[in-house]
Each structure stands twice: as structure tokens, then as C-alpha cells.
Design a protein around this motif. Structure first.
Motif, PDB file in Angstrom:
ATOM      1  N   GLU A  75       0.828  -1.210   0.000  1.00 49.34           N
ATOM      2  CA  GLU A  75       0.000   0.000   0.000  1.00 49.34           C
ATOM      3  C   GLU A  75       0.861   1.258   0.000  1.00 49.34           C
ATOM      4  N   MET A  76       1.949   1.245   0.791  1.00 49.72           N
ATOM      5  CA  MET A  76       2.831   2.416   0.810  1.00 49.72           C
ATOM      6  C   MET A  76       3.489   2.621  -0.549  1.00 49.72           C
ATOM      7  N   GLY A  77       3.971   1.528  -1.153  1.00 51.68           N
ATOM      8  CA  GLY A  77       4.573   1.655  -2.472  1.00 51.68           C
ATOM      9  C   GLY A  77       3.586   2.144  -3.504  1.00 51.68           C
ATOM     10  N   ASP A  78       2.359   1.641  -3.429  1.00 44.40           N
ATOM     11  CA  ASP A  78       1.307   2.058  -4.345  1.00 44.40           C
ATOM     12  C   ASP A  78       1.021   3.549  -4.183  1.00 44.40           C
ATOM     13  N   GLN A  79       0.941   4.004  -2.916  1.00 50.24           N
ATOM     14  CA  GLN A  79       0.680   5.418  -2.640  1.00 50.24           C
ATOM     15  C   GLN A  79       1.795   6.295  -3.204  1.00 50.24           C
ATOM     16  N   LEU A  80       3.043   5.904  -2.969  1.00 53.03           N
ATOM     17  CA  LEU A  80       4.172   6.700  -3.454  1.00 53.03           C
ATOM     18  C   LEU A  80       4.246   6.698  -4.978  1.00 53.03           C
ATOM     19  N   ASP A  81       3.965   5.541  -5.584  1.00 52.15           N
ATOM     20  CA  ASP A  81       4.005   5.435  -7.047  1.00 52.15           C
ATOM     21  C   ASP A  81       2.979   6.369  -7.684  1.00 52.15           C
ATOM     22  N   LYS A  82       1.753   6.345  -7.182  1.00 54.86           N
ATOM     23  CA  LYS A  82       0.702   7.196  -7.751  1.00 54.86           C
ATOM     24  C   LYS A  82       0.940   8.672  -7.439  1.00 54.86           C
ATOM     25  N   MET A  83       1.452   8.954  -6.248  1.00 54.02           N
ATOM     26  CA  MET A  83       1.745  10.345  -5.885  1.00 54.02           C
ATOM     27  C   MET A  83       2.858  10.902  -6.768  1.00 54.02           C
ATOM     28  N   ALA A 216       3.153  -1.503  -6.039  1.00 54.91           N
ATOM     29  CA  ALA A 216       1.849  -1.081  -6.552  1.00 54.91           C
ATOM     30  C   ALA A 216       1.175  -2.221  -7.308  1.00 54.91           C
ATOM     31  N   THR A 217       1.965  -2.964  -8.092  1.00 48.23           N
ATOM     32  CA  THR A 217       1.427  -4.109  -8.830  1.00 48.23           C
ATOM     33  C   THR A 217       0.938  -5.180  -7.865  1.00 48.23           C
ATOM     34  N   LEU A 218       1.727  -5.444  -6.830  1.00 48.05           N
ATOM     35  CA  LEU A 218       1.334  -6.429  -5.830  1.00 48.05           C
ATOM     36  C   LEU A 218       0.062  -6.001  -5.116  1.00 48.05           C
ATOM     37  N   ASN A 219      -0.032  -4.720  -4.775  1.00 47.06           N
ATOM     38  CA  ASN A 219      -1.214  -4.229  -4.059  1.00 47.06           C
ATOM     39  C   ASN A 219      -2.475  -4.442  -4.885  1.00 47.06           C
ATOM     40  N   ASP A 220      -2.394  -4.182  -6.185  1.00 53.77           N
ATOM     41  CA  ASP A 220      -3.557  -4.397  -7.055  1.00 53.77           C
ATOM     42  C   ASP A 220      -3.941  -5.872  -7.087  1.00 53.77           C
ATOM     43  N   ALA A 221      -2.935  -6.754  -7.151  1.00 58.64           N
ATOM     44  CA  ALA A 221      -3.210  -8.191  -7.192  1.00 58.64           C
ATOM     45  C   ALA A 221      -3.853  -8.664  -5.891  1.00 58.64           C
TER      46      ALA A 221
END
Length: 242
Positions: A75-83, A216-221
Motif C-alpha cells: 500500500e505504501m509503495g502504491d501510494q508513493l508510485d501514484k503520488m 503497486a502491482t502487488l497491491n492491485d493483485a
């Protein structure tokens, strides 16, 4: 003290190898298995009731500290990637600024809000806005000077100029002019911003762009997997009430 490439999660330390991306490789392997797992679920037909029971039990068994840590990391990686995509700032820079903000009573969301408002102010000044140009001029800056810098460099130099304003009321007003509504929340971090960013790097709290994208990819999966589990549980519940 945490070693380089480690993340502190509560009272436990999860060791990450940034150089070899050991965790990321493991998570990517898990991602591949999750995708295959999700695809197999789509083929469940007449046996969906029993499958739903099994999946519900499996879902309960997966809620372990390890999975929770992986989910938090994802989730943190996903947040940073999108930000990073929204602001143009690198994942590494946002990690550093997020650390500084947290220790100063602000948040990563405050940082994003400030950066985006700052970027609008600079763009407006370049576009001929007298008000925006005057707000920057009050700090001894011009939009032309700032537009050659990266977003985090713009953020830091403006913060330094704001921090130099002695009168608290004037400083707060100037901060809101450039950073918007999050300006006052961001001010406590500005005095030690360079040191706090260096501390984030020293403690291994900076996530790389590569790792953020993998997370981010893992979070989506993982979100798709849990959605499938919940759906099967709903099917089982409906079949029992029928």
C-alpha cells in the motif's frame, strides 16, 4: 538503529535488501502465484459452494503478521508510485519528504497538497499572474529560477526562504500563498528539512521507484484476490439462505 534497506513496522523490523531487491523478488513471485490463483477461481462452476467455504477459511488463515506487513508495504509503495505520477516528484524524494513531514507533525498528504499548489503558483507566475509572481518575489525568487529545478528542490528552496521570515504571522501567510491550505502544517519541517531527508536515506527509509512500482502491482493483485474471496463468501451465504 535500522540498517540501510530496512523498514521499521511497529516493534518489528522487516529486513529488505534494496541492492538485490530480495523482498521485491519474493513479492513478485507471490504476485505471479496470485494471478494464477485468481484465474483458476474463475473456472469454478458447480463446486462453487465448497470452494467458497474453502476460500473463506483460507482468507482467515492468510491474515497473519507477515501478510499484514506485505500488504502495508504494498500500500505504501502504491501510494508513493501514484503520488509520484501526480506531482512529478520522484518516489525517492517523496519518501524523504514523507519522513520529514511525519516527524514534524504533518503528513505525506500535506506534502502532496503543498507541492501541487506550489506547482500551480509557479505555472501561474510564468503565465503572467501578478499575484503569483509577487508571492514568489516576497521570498526573493522568480518562477524562471524555480522552473529549472525538480519539484522536491523547488519545495526545499521555498521552505528555506519561508523559514527565514522572522515574523510568525507573515511566515504563515507566505506559506499559505505558495503551498495552499497545507502551508502552515508544513512549516515545522522546513527548519531541518535537509537533515531530515538525509536521515531518511541513512536509516534506509527511502523506497526506490522500481520497488514502488512492484509494490503497486502487488497491491492491485492482493486487492483482486480479496475481492474474489469476499465474492465467494457472499455466494456461499446466499446459497445457505436459499
Amino acid at each position: 538503529m535500522a540498517q540501510a534497506g530496512s523498514i521499521r513496522a511497529g516493534a518489528a523490523y522487516v529486513e529488505l535488501s534494496v541492492k538485490d531487491s530480495k523482498l521485491i523478488k519474493g513479492l513478485q513471485g507471490a504476485l505471479s502465484r496470485l494471478k494464477s490463483f485468481g484465474a483458476s477461481l474463475q473456472n469454478i462452476g458447480a463446486g462453487i459452494r465448497n470452494a467458497g467455504l474453502k476460500m473463506t477459511a483460507l482468507g482467515a488463515g492468510l491474515v497473519t503478521p507477515l501478510l499484514a506487513s506485505a500488504k502495508g508495504f504494498a500500500e505504501m509503495g502504491d501510494q508513493l508510485d501514484k503520488m509520484s505520477q501526480r506531482t512529478g516528484a520522484s518516489v525517492e524524494a517523496l519518501s524523504e519528504l514523507g519522513h520529514a513531514a511525519t516527524l514534524s507533525g504533518a503528513s505525506l498528504e500535506d506534502v502532496e497538497t503543498g507541492i501541487r499548489h506550489m506547482q500551480r503558483s509557479i505555472a501561474n507566475a510564468i503565465g503572467g499572474s501578478k499575484e503569483a509572481a509577487e508571492a514568489l518575489a516576497a521570498l526573493g525568487l522568480t518562477a524562471e529560477q524555480l522552473q529549472t529545478l525538480s519539484p522536491d528542490q523547488q519545495f526545499e528552496i521555498i521552505g528555506q526562504r519561508l523559514n527565514a521570515i522572522q515574523d510568525p504571522a507573515q511566515r504563515a501567510a507566505a506559506a499559505m500563498e505558495v503551498f495552499g491550505r497545507s502551508g502552515t502544517n508544513l512549516m515545522p519541517m522546513m527548519g531541518d528539512l535537509a537533515a531530515l531527508r538525509a536521515e531518511a536515506r541513512r536509516l534506509g527509509l527511502v523506497m526506490s521507484t522500481e520497488d514502488a512500482k512492484a509494490a503497486a502491482t502487488l497491491n492491485d493483485a492482493m486487492d483482486r484476490m480479496w475481492a474474489t474471496i469476499r465474492r465467494l463468501a457472499e455466494v456461499e451465504k446466499l446459497s445457505k439462505s436459499a
